[in-house]
Design a protein around this motif. Structure first.
Motif, short mmCIF file in Angstrom:
data_model
loop_
_atom_site.label_atom_id
_atom_site.label_comp_id
_atom_site.label_asym_id
_atom_site.label_seq_id
_atom_site.Cartn_x
_atom_site.Cartn_y
_atom_site.Cartn_z
N PRO A 122 0.65 -1.13 -0.13
CA PRO A 122 0.08 0.06 0.11
C PRO A 122 0.82 1.17 -0.08
O PRO A 122 0.51 2.31 -0.45
N ALA A 168 -13.06 4.82 4.63
CA ALA A 168 -12.65 3.56 5.45
C ALA A 168 -12.49 4.13 6.80
O ALA A 168 -12.09 5.13 7.01
N ARG A 169 -12.59 3.30 7.96
CA ARG A 169 -11.99 3.72 9.27
C ARG A 169 -10.73 3.89 9.20
O ARG A 169 -9.70 3.37 8.71
N ARG A 185 -7.24 3.76 10.86
CA ARG A 185 -6.47 2.74 11.61
C ARG A 185 -5.07 3.08 11.62
O ARG A 185 -4.31 2.66 10.87
N ALA A 201 -1.83 0.56 11.51
CA ALA A 201 -1.61 -0.29 10.61
C ALA A 201 -0.11 0.05 9.75
O ALA A 201 0.54 -0.94 9.44
N ARG A 216 2.55 -1.30 11.62
CA ARG A 216 2.93 -2.73 11.56
C ARG A 216 3.50 -3.22 10.21
O ARG A 216 3.87 -4.17 10.11
N LEU A 217 3.12 -2.43 9.18
CA LEU A 217 3.82 -3.00 8.05
C LEU A 217 5.19 -2.65 7.89
O LEU A 217 5.73 -3.56 7.32
N ARG A 241 6.76 -5.75 9.87
CA ARG A 241 6.70 -6.83 9.00
C ARG A 241 7.87 -6.90 8.10
O ARG A 241 8.41 -8.10 7.73
N ARG A 297 10.86 -9.49 7.86
CA ARG A 297 11.35 -9.94 6.61
C ARG A 297 12.96 -10.00 6.31
O ARG A 297 13.70 -10.97 6.18
N ASP A 326 -1.27 -7.37 18.05
CA ASP A 326 -2.48 -7.80 17.67
C ASP A 326 -3.66 -7.88 18.54
O ASP A 326 -4.77 -7.74 18.15
N GLU A 336 -1.49 -3.88 6.83
CA GLU A 336 -0.09 -4.29 7.29
C GLU A 336 0.45 -5.23 6.69
O GLU A 336 1.52 -5.71 6.94
N GLU A 373 -14.93 -4.91 8.16
CA GLU A 373 -14.09 -3.98 8.57
C GLU A 373 -13.92 -3.47 9.93
O GLU A 373 -12.79 -3.10 10.57
N TYR A 421 -9.20 3.33 -1.20
CA TYR A 421 -8.99 1.99 -1.16
C TYR A 421 -7.87 1.79 -1.93
O TYR A 421 -7.87 1.85 -3.27
#
Ligand SMILES: [Zn+2]
Ligand SMILES: [Zn+2]
Lengths: 161, 354
Positions: free
Chosen positions: A91, A119-120, A122, A125, A128-129, A132, A136, A158, B37, B146, B159
């Motif tokens: 993203p 969208a909500r 968040r 997020a 967290r990306l 991650r 890796r 989580d 994420e 969601e 999106y």
């Protein structure tokens, strides 16, 4: 010449210069259209060479240089890989490759601003990306201590997600 | 619910009811969503795909949605093909690799593919021309998921999707139309060119790249950014009635100018389907299309639209092999197809000449 993405006859042939090296792209019109490289809806008598020249100017000319070298720090995808494959890696690429992507988006959608469903929020997020992608990297360099620490952090979050 | 249970039922969207169902086989909306994420599917590791799948499964379990999850990764190839034929999964998901699957609602109206090109591809289908209802349903599914999932989204681009052609609303609004009149009339290309000019895509029944068969075509939006979901739906609800009008005019011309020829074509098609001992998939599609139009024009009155709609799906290779319980080669399938058609169309008779 066969399309690099499917097995159809390629009809769009582009040469891009990536850091001094020539890179050829051959796509069928359907795949080219999908990746925003399709021929514009133009009068059919327009010489094909002129159309391709125009495409190279609008899509490749500006890319020689910094954009061509750009890679996403989160998922590792290079801008040129996206150009060849038509799929983004994560993203965040929309932000990182923004300068190259917006003209493509404008061309495909005739717009560059979303006006639909919201969208909500968040905010966690993106963090967290990042975790991650660090995970890796840690696994790739076999730093299992760091990997375990990152996994714990992801697990912890989580619960609050 | 198991996949074998599905062979005994058929999707609600094949019932042949709802507005304009003589031409509009079904209304379908698809939403592309990704988890913020994770990298997109093509860049996710096997482990990450597994996590995406389990995030989805817990969000589904926590929701009020009643859907069963099928792990496509462990399904035999025949079952995957069966789901493709039923329009529940794409061939891309069937052919993919690593953790992936699909959640299906009891009447097959809703299906959510996991780890296709995007992490989630939600689809909802209803028979007939009912895009507003479809939107309400799919919007609700999206909201419920969601609650427990963080979707990749930014305020200016909406999106975020793996391919920039889906960014924004991530929506594909489509109707599947049966257009035998325009095909016979040879005016279908003209209609398609007009639709393409206003940025609508036209595809055959089995989607991109495949030849349309059975005279079924899907019309859908191509642009997903810069217009709201209701605005994109409105483009379809404005344009489709015009196409329906053209199709009805074409059918009317066939009836008034070539009535005997038409009746002959429809009767022969029905006759072959009821008596053939071996028949290819292509011929079946062609003949079913004639029969479907014949029913709508009142030339056949002893078989329902729903039955014909189902037969388009149930004469496909994977379905035939599943009900036989064994793999069949082409020759055997053609025989099995003819046998199945005879059993479904038995006791039929032609409508008397008016
Ligand atoms: Zn191609
Ligand atoms: Zn990235």
């Amino acid at each position: 010449m066969i399309c690099q993405r499917c097995k159809n006859e390629a009809s769009v042939h582009l040469t891009e210069r990536v850091g001094g090296k020539r890179k050829e792209i051959h796509l069928c019109s359907a795949c080219a259209k999908k990746s925003g490289l399709g021929l514009p809806e133009s009068p059919p008598n327009l010489a094909l060479d002129a159309v391709v020249q125009d495409l190279i100017l609008t899509h490749v000319g500006e890319l020689v240089g910094e954009l061509a070298e750009l890679a996403c720090p989160e998922c590792g995808i290079k801008y040129m890989e996206f150009r060849a494959g038509g799929r983004l890696g994560c993203p965040q690429d929309y932000r990182i490759f923004g300068r190259g992507l917006l003209p493509v988006i404008q061309r495909v959608h005739g717009a560059t601003r979303h006006v639909g469903k919201v969208a909500r929020q968040r905010p966690g997020a993106i963090h967290r990306l990042r975790l991650r992608s660090q995970l890796r990297d840690a696994i790739a360099r076999e730093d299992y201590e760091e990997a375990a620490r990152l996994r714990d952090q992801l697990r912890l979050k989580d619960i609050h997600a | 619910m198991t996949l074998d249970d599905l062979t005994k039922t058929s999707g609600e969207w094949l019932r042949g009811n709802g507005p304009e169902s003589d031409i509009v086989m079904c209304s379908r909306i698809r939403l592309a969503r990704n988890l913020a994420e994770f990298p997109f599917t093509n860049r996710s590791s096997r482990a990450e795909k597994g996590e995406i799948e389990s995030h989805f499964k817990s969000a589904l379990a926590a929701s009020r949605l009643e859907m069963d999850y099928f792990d496509v990764n462990v399904l035999p190839p025949l079952d995957r093909q069966f789901l493709v034929e039923r329009q529940i999964i794409s061939s891309e998901l069937a052919k993919g690799e690593g953790p992936r699957g699909v959640a299906i609602s009891p009447h097959e109206n809703a299906a959510i593919m996991v780890n296709e090109e995007d992490h989630l591809r939600i689809q909802y289908m209803l028979s007939g021309f009912r895009l507003h209802e479809v939107w309400d349903e799919i919007n609700n599914i999206d909201d419920q998921l969601e609650e427990n999932l963080a979707f990749a989204y930014n305020p200016s681009l909406g999106y975020l999707t793996a391919c920039p052609t889906n960014v924004g609303t991530g929506i594909r609004v489509g109707v599947m139309l049966h257009l035998p009149g325009l095909v016979q009339d040879k005016s279908i290309d003209k209609v398609f060119r007009a639709l393409q000019k206003i940025n609508l895509a036209v595809r055959g029944l089995y989607g991109e790249g495949s030849q349309a068969f059975g005279d079924f075509y899907q019309i859908s939006n191509q642009q997903t950014l810069g217009k709201s979901e209701p605005e994109l739906i409105r483009i379809l609800t404005d344009v489709v009635p015009q196409v329906l009008l053209y199709e009805r005019q074409a059918r009317q011309r066939l009836v008034t100018e070539r009535r005997q020829h038409l009746h002959d074509q429809v009767s022969r098609a029905y006759g072959v389907l009821k008596t053939a001992q071996t028949i290819s998939s292509e011929e079946t599609m062609l003949l079913l299309s004639s029969v479907r139009m014949g029913i709508n024009l009142g030339l056949i009155d002893d078989v329902s639209i729903a039955t014909v709609n189902e037969l388009f799906i149930q004469t496909q290779p994977a379905f035939l092999q599943k009900i036989r319980g064994s793999e069949l080669d082409v020759e055997d399938r053609n025989v099995a197809r003819a046998t199945y058609l005879r059993s479904r169309l038995a006791n039929g008779r032609m409508a008397p000449e008016p």
